[in-house]
Design a protein around this motif. Sequence first.
Motif, PDB file in Angstrom:
ATOM      1  N   ILE A   7     -20.873 -32.716  12.362  1.00  0.00           N
ATOM      2  CA  ILE A   7     -20.472 -31.532  13.126  1.00  0.00           C
ATOM      3  C   ILE A   7     -19.191 -31.783  13.923  1.00  0.00           C
ATOM      4  O   ILE A   7     -18.374 -30.893  14.089  1.00  0.00           O
ATOM      5  N   ASN A   8     -18.974 -33.035  14.360  1.00  0.00           N
ATOM      6  CA  ASN A   8     -17.768 -33.303  15.158  1.00  0.00           C
ATOM      7  C   ASN A   8     -16.514 -33.487  14.288  1.00  0.00           C
ATOM      8  O   ASN A   8     -15.449 -33.797  14.803  1.00  0.00           O
ATOM      9  N   GLU A   9     -16.654 -33.290  12.975  1.00  0.00           N
ATOM     10  CA  GLU A   9     -15.502 -33.352  12.060  1.00  0.00           C
ATOM     11  C   GLU A   9     -15.081 -31.963  11.561  1.00  0.00           C
ATOM     12  O   GLU A   9     -14.056 -31.821  10.911  1.00  0.00           O
ATOM     13  N   ILE A  10     -15.886 -30.944  11.868  1.00  0.00           N
ATOM     14  CA  ILE A  10     -15.599 -29.595  11.363  1.00  0.00           C
ATOM     15  C   ILE A  10     -14.489 -28.958  12.195  1.00  0.00           C
ATOM     16  O   ILE A  10     -14.572 -28.899  13.423  1.00  0.00           O
ATOM     17  N   LEU A  11     -13.458 -28.502  11.499  1.00  0.00           N
ATOM     18  CA  LEU A  11     -12.308 -27.879  12.154  1.00  0.00           C
ATOM     19  C   LEU A  11     -12.479 -26.367  12.221  1.00  0.00           C
ATOM     20  O   LEU A  11     -13.124 -25.764  11.370  1.00  0.00           O
ATOM     21  N   ILE A  12     -11.865 -25.761  13.236  1.00  0.00           N
ATOM     22  CA  ILE A  12     -11.856 -24.307  13.378  1.00  0.00           C
ATOM     23  C   ILE A  12     -10.663 -23.757  12.605  1.00  0.00           C
ATOM     24  O   ILE A  12      -9.555 -24.272  12.713  1.00  0.00           O
ATOM     25  N   ASN A  13     -10.905 -22.725  11.835  1.00  0.00           N
ATOM     26  CA  ASN A  13      -9.829 -22.053  11.103  1.00  0.00           C
ATOM     27  C   ASN A  13      -9.248 -20.957  11.998  1.00  0.00           C
ATOM     28  O   ASN A  13      -9.851 -19.904  12.180  1.00  0.00           O
ATOM     29  N   HIS A  14      -8.078 -21.213  12.555  1.00  0.00           N
ATOM     30  CA  HIS A  14      -7.463 -20.246  13.462  1.00  0.00           C
ATOM     31  C   HIS A  14      -6.716 -19.136  12.724  1.00  0.00           C
ATOM     32  O   HIS A  14      -6.194 -18.222  13.358  1.00  0.00           O
ATOM     33  N   GLN A  15      -6.663 -19.183  11.379  1.00  0.00           N
ATOM     34  CA  GLN A  15      -6.069 -18.072  10.618  1.00  0.00           C
ATOM     35  C   GLN A  15      -7.007 -16.864  10.638  1.00  0.00           C
ATOM     36  O   GLN A  15      -6.575 -15.744  10.498  1.00  0.00           O
ATOM     37  N   VAL A  16      -8.295 -17.133  10.795  1.00  0.00           N
ATOM     38  CA  VAL A  16      -9.288 -16.059  10.855  1.00  0.00           C
ATOM     39  C   VAL A  16      -9.376 -15.586  12.305  1.00  0.00           C
ATOM     40  O   VAL A  16      -9.441 -16.393  13.223  1.00  0.00           O
ATOM     41  N   LYS A  17      -9.383 -14.279  12.516  1.00  0.00           N
ATOM     42  CA  LYS A  17      -9.385 -13.707  13.875  1.00  0.00           C
ATOM     43  C   LYS A  17     -10.820 -13.591  14.423  1.00  0.00           C
ATOM     44  O   LYS A  17     -11.236 -12.529  14.880  1.00  0.00           O
ATOM     45  N   TRP A  18     -11.572 -14.678  14.371  1.00  0.00           N
ATOM     46  CA  TRP A  18     -12.968 -14.653  14.784  1.00  0.00           C
ATOM     47  C   TRP A  18     -13.140 -14.433  16.291  1.00  0.00           C
ATOM     48  O   TRP A  18     -14.093 -13.787  16.718  1.00  0.00           O
ATOM     49  N   LYS A  19     -12.246 -14.956  17.111  1.00  0.00           N
ATOM     50  CA  LYS A  19     -12.387 -14.818  18.564  1.00  0.00           C
ATOM     51  C   LYS A  19     -12.325 -13.350  18.981  1.00  0.00           C
ATOM     52  O   LYS A  19     -13.187 -12.869  19.717  1.00  0.00           O
ATOM     53  N   SER A  20     -11.297 -12.645  18.515  1.00  0.00           N
ATOM     54  CA  SER A  20     -11.165 -11.232  18.898  1.00  0.00           C
ATOM     55  C   SER A  20     -12.320 -10.409  18.338  1.00  0.00           C
ATOM     56  O   SER A  20     -12.798  -9.471  18.988  1.00  0.00           O
ATOM     57  N   LYS A  21     -12.827 -10.770  17.142  1.00  0.00           N
ATOM     58  CA  LYS A  21     -13.984 -10.056  16.568  1.00  0.00           C
ATOM     59  C   LYS A  21     -15.231 -10.272  17.427  1.00  0.00           C
ATOM     60  O   LYS A  21     -15.981  -9.337  17.681  1.00  0.00           O
ATOM     61  N   HIS A  22     -15.479 -11.537  17.834  1.00  0.00           N
ATOM     62  CA  HIS A  22     -16.630 -11.838  18.708  1.00  0.00           C
ATOM     63  C   HIS A  22     -16.554 -11.008  19.981  1.00  0.00           C
ATOM     64  O   HIS A  22     -17.520 -10.340  20.358  1.00  0.00           O
ATOM     65  N   LEU A  23     -15.397 -11.085  20.641  1.00  0.00           N
ATOM     66  CA  LEU A  23     -15.251 -10.420  21.937  1.00  0.00           C
ATOM     67  C   LEU A  23     -15.338  -8.901  21.808  1.00  0.00           C
ATOM     68  O   LEU A  23     -15.943  -8.238  22.664  1.00  0.00           O
ATOM     69  N   LEU A  24     -14.782  -8.357  20.747  1.00  0.00           N
ATOM     70  CA  LEU A  24     -14.867  -6.906  20.519  1.00  0.00           C
ATOM     71  C   LEU A  24     -16.325  -6.483  20.296  1.00  0.00           C
ATOM     72  O   LEU A  24     -16.778  -5.472  20.846  1.00  0.00           O
ATOM     73  N   SER A  25     -17.063  -7.252  19.511  1.00  0.00           N
ATOM     74  CA  SER A  25     -18.493  -6.958  19.282  1.00  0.00           C
ATOM     75  C   SER A  25     -19.270  -6.981  20.592  1.00  0.00           C
ATOM     76  O   SER A  25     -20.113  -6.115  20.848  1.00  0.00           O
ATOM     77  N   ILE A  26     -18.991  -7.994  21.411  1.00  0.00           N
ATOM     78  CA  ILE A  26     -19.683  -8.101  22.704  1.00  0.00           C
ATOM     79  C   ILE A  26     -19.330  -6.902  23.581  1.00  0.00           C
ATOM     80  O   ILE A  26     -20.205  -6.289  24.185  1.00  0.00           O
ATOM     81  N   GLU A  27     -18.040  -6.559  23.612  1.00  0.00           N
ATOM     82  CA  GLU A  27     -17.619  -5.419  24.430  1.00  0.00           C
ATOM     83  C   GLU A  27     -18.275  -4.117  23.950  1.00  0.00           C
ATOM     84  O   GLU A  27     -18.802  -3.338  24.753  1.00  0.00           O
ATOM     85  N   GLN A  28     -18.283  -3.888  22.636  1.00  0.00           N
ATOM     86  CA  GLN A  28     -18.866  -2.655  22.094  1.00  0.00           C
ATOM     87  C   GLN A  28     -20.364  -2.561  22.376  1.00  0.00           C
ATOM     88  O   GLN A  28     -20.894  -1.472  22.592  1.00  0.00           O
ATOM     89  N   ASN A  29     -21.056  -3.705  22.371  1.00  0.00           N
ATOM     90  CA  ASN A  29     -22.504  -3.694  22.554  1.00  0.00           C
ATOM     91  C   ASN A  29     -22.956  -3.772  24.003  1.00  0.00           C
ATOM     92  O   ASN A  29     -24.081  -3.372  24.317  1.00  0.00           O
ATOM     93  N   TYR A  30     -22.113  -4.309  24.884  1.00  0.00           N
ATOM     94  CA  TYR A  30     -22.563  -4.554  26.259  1.00  0.00           C
ATOM     95  C   TYR A  30     -21.746  -3.848  27.338  1.00  0.00           C
ATOM     96  O   TYR A  30     -22.015  -4.047  28.519  1.00  0.00           O
TER      97      TYR A  30
END
Length: 167
Positions: A7-30
Motif C-alpha cells: 500500500i505504501n508503494e501505490i501512487l496517486i494519479n493526479h491526471q484524474v480529477k478525483w479530489k474535485s469529484k469527492h468534494l463536489l459529491s460531499i457538497e451535493q449530499n451534505y
Amino acid sequence: GHMNKKINEILINHQVKWKSKHLLSIEQNYNKSINFSKNIDKLIKIYEPEDCFFSNFCYKSLLFWMSEFQIKTKIIKASDTSICETKSDLILNLCKEYAATKYISGPMGIDYLDLNSFKQNNIEVEFQSFKHPVYDQCYGDFIEKMSIVDYWMNNGSDNIFVNYKGN
C-alpha cells in the motif's frame, strides 16, 4: 496493476480529477446538514496537499479524523516495523512485537487468522461485533454504514463513538 504492490508503494494519479469529484459529491449530499458550513473548509484542507503516495493521503486522513473525534490511540504504521509477513503471521508478529495480550479482529478475521498460533503465544483473539448507533441524518429513514463524513456532517459536537460499546 496494484495487486502485487504494498500500500505504501501505490501512487496517486493526479491526471484524474478525483479530489474535485469527492468534494463536489460531499457538497451535493451534505450542504443541508447542520455541520456543513462549519466542517467543509476543514475537509477541503485534507485534499489540498499534492501528495504522490496514496498511503500518505490515507494516513493524513486518519490523523485528521482522530483529531476531530479526540481519539488518542497510538498509531504505528506497518511500514515502520521490521515485520514483512502477511495475513495471520503479520498480525501475530505485530502483537508479539508490541507485547499484546489481546487482538480485536474484525468479523472477516475468522477466515484467515490461525487461532492456534495466537493461543500458543498467549494472545486472546476477540471478534468485534459492532452494533451501529442510530443518529440524525438529513434525509428520510436512517441508513447505516454510510461513512465518518455522514456522522460528522449530520451531528453536533457530541461524539457518541468515543465511549460507544454497542450494547
